[in-house]
Design an enzyme around this catalytic site. Sequence first.
Site, PDB file in Angstrom:
ATOM      1  N   GLU A  90      83.619 146.814  21.376  1.00 40.45           N
ATOM      2  CA  GLU A  90      83.838 147.805  22.420  1.00 40.45           C
ATOM      3  C   GLU A  90      84.354 147.158  23.692  1.00 40.45           C
ATOM      4  OE1 GLU A  90      79.385 148.436  22.160  1.00 40.45           O
ATOM      5  OE2 GLU A  90      79.805 149.030  24.224  1.00 40.45           O
ATOM      6  N   CYS A 114      69.116 137.776  23.607  1.00 41.05           N
ATOM      7  CA  CYS A 114      68.491 138.243  24.858  1.00 41.05           C
ATOM      8  C   CYS A 114      67.787 139.579  24.590  1.00 41.05           C
ATOM      9  CB  CYS A 114      69.528 138.397  25.964  1.00 41.05           C
ATOM     10  SG  CYS A 114      70.359 136.845  26.367  1.00 41.05           S
ATOM     11  N   SER A 194      81.360 135.358  32.016  1.00 44.30           N
ATOM     12  CA  SER A 194      79.907 135.450  32.159  1.00 44.30           C
ATOM     13  C   SER A 194      79.226 134.733  31.001  1.00 44.30           C
ATOM     14  CB  SER A 194      79.505 136.923  32.176  1.00 44.30           C
ATOM     15  OG  SER A 194      78.125 137.046  32.361  1.00 44.30           O
ATOM     16  N   LEU A 218      71.319 135.043  34.998  1.00 49.09           N
ATOM     17  CA  LEU A 218      70.104 134.293  35.354  1.00 49.09           C
ATOM     18  C   LEU A 218      68.856 135.097  34.995  1.00 49.09           C
ATOM     19  CD1 LEU A 218      69.104 131.675  36.692  1.00 49.09           C
ATOM     20  CD2 LEU A 218      69.166 132.869  38.895  1.00 49.09           C
ATOM     21  N   HIS A 219      68.688 136.237  35.632  1.00 47.58           N
ATOM     22  CA  HIS A 219      67.646 137.214  35.302  1.00 47.58           C
ATOM     23  C   HIS A 219      66.195 136.767  35.498  1.00 47.58           C
ATOM     24  CE1 HIS A 219      71.069 139.319  33.819  1.00 47.58           C
ATOM     25  NE2 HIS A 219      71.093 138.805  32.622  1.00 47.58           N
ATOM     26  N   CYS A 336      76.328 146.785  27.681  1.00 49.62           N
ATOM     27  CA  CYS A 336      77.166 146.229  26.635  1.00 49.62           C
ATOM     28  C   CYS A 336      76.476 146.378  25.287  1.00 49.62           C
ATOM     29  CB  CYS A 336      77.515 144.775  26.929  1.00 49.62           C
ATOM     30  SG  CYS A 336      76.124 143.694  27.062  1.00 49.62           S
TER      31      CYS A 336
END
Length: 350
Positions: A90, A114, A194, A218-219, A336
Amino acid sequence: MLEKKILQDLSYTQLSSLVESLGEKKFRAEQLYTGLMQGKPISKINVPKQLKDRLLSEYVDEPVKIIKTFKSTDGTEKYLFGLYDGNVIEGVLMKYKYGNTQCVSTQVGCRMGCKFCASTLGGLVRNLTSGEILSQVLVVNALHGGSTQKREVTNLVLMGSGEPLDNYDETLKFLQNVTAPQGINISARNISLSTCGIVPKIYQLADAEIPVNLTISLHQTTDEGRARTMPIAKKYTISEILKACEYYFEKTGRRYIFEYSLISGENCDAEHAEGLIKLLSGRPCHVNLIRLNEVKERSLKSTTQKQAYTFLGLLERGGLSATLRRQIGSDIGGACGQLRASYLDDNNQE
Ligand code: SAH
């Protein structure tokens, strides 16, 4: 595996050699390359049938087809692309005042695992070739009536499905071909790559002399916290990532960006704001906050808009350059991997 090859994998020079090796005149290479850059299938390019037939016996006619377009009320468009082998990926086109930014995929699925991401739910299916990544841009540019002279896609983010640095060689070839002056020629300054932080590849990219904007997902502010949602954190520490970012800055002069998706109860309390300020103060970087797009297969929850602004305020008061990204296209499956996941779901139910 691939029975046929992808013509869009080739640079202009490689295409010229191929055309020459087929006994054709040099200008045919130019015609062919122009057609490809206009997003055309080989069969629709204006060159002699004999040349087309030779090429079609070895190369895929149309490596990336738009199967479906979803239009958001805010102008964002989301595409489901079909690949020659039946896989789907996509992409998104976001419209801004300064131009149109396309989000492209680099892999079918992803193996990074993730916990908040829909792209990784089914693991990695396969890498995309550079030509398949490029073709996503070419077909969307063509869909909007763009050409190589007048681009409708002006900016790119490598933030679709996949981890670009886990498919390093093809991603690099893509970057070389998409920035090539004879082609669609999107400037490296208008491209953001990214990554979840594959450290050795960040060094390699810094040395590759294509100064794209480097974005790190990072998160979290500690390695332990990060490892809870991002398995890659068990391999590379935040401090190793920051060192690699410094190197990237030295080599390219580009400030780097941190993506930070706000997950309720996980990473957006005052202590996390303090942690970020400690980690990032004085560095040539920017923090992009985004409220988590909730993925139905996952239990993680987003923050409220108010909490997000409070967190942003804390970072700004601490002297960091930060913005809260506007959530766009959420009515058409913004995060995403969500579109592909729901497409696969629907098709498995049939
Ligand atoms: N693999 C690369 C690029 C793809 S993801 C990377 O990890 O950076 C692009 C960005 O969207 C990353 O910052 C990723 O962490 C973020 N993202 C993925 N799923 C998300 C979700 N459900 N909500 C908000 N951001 C998400």
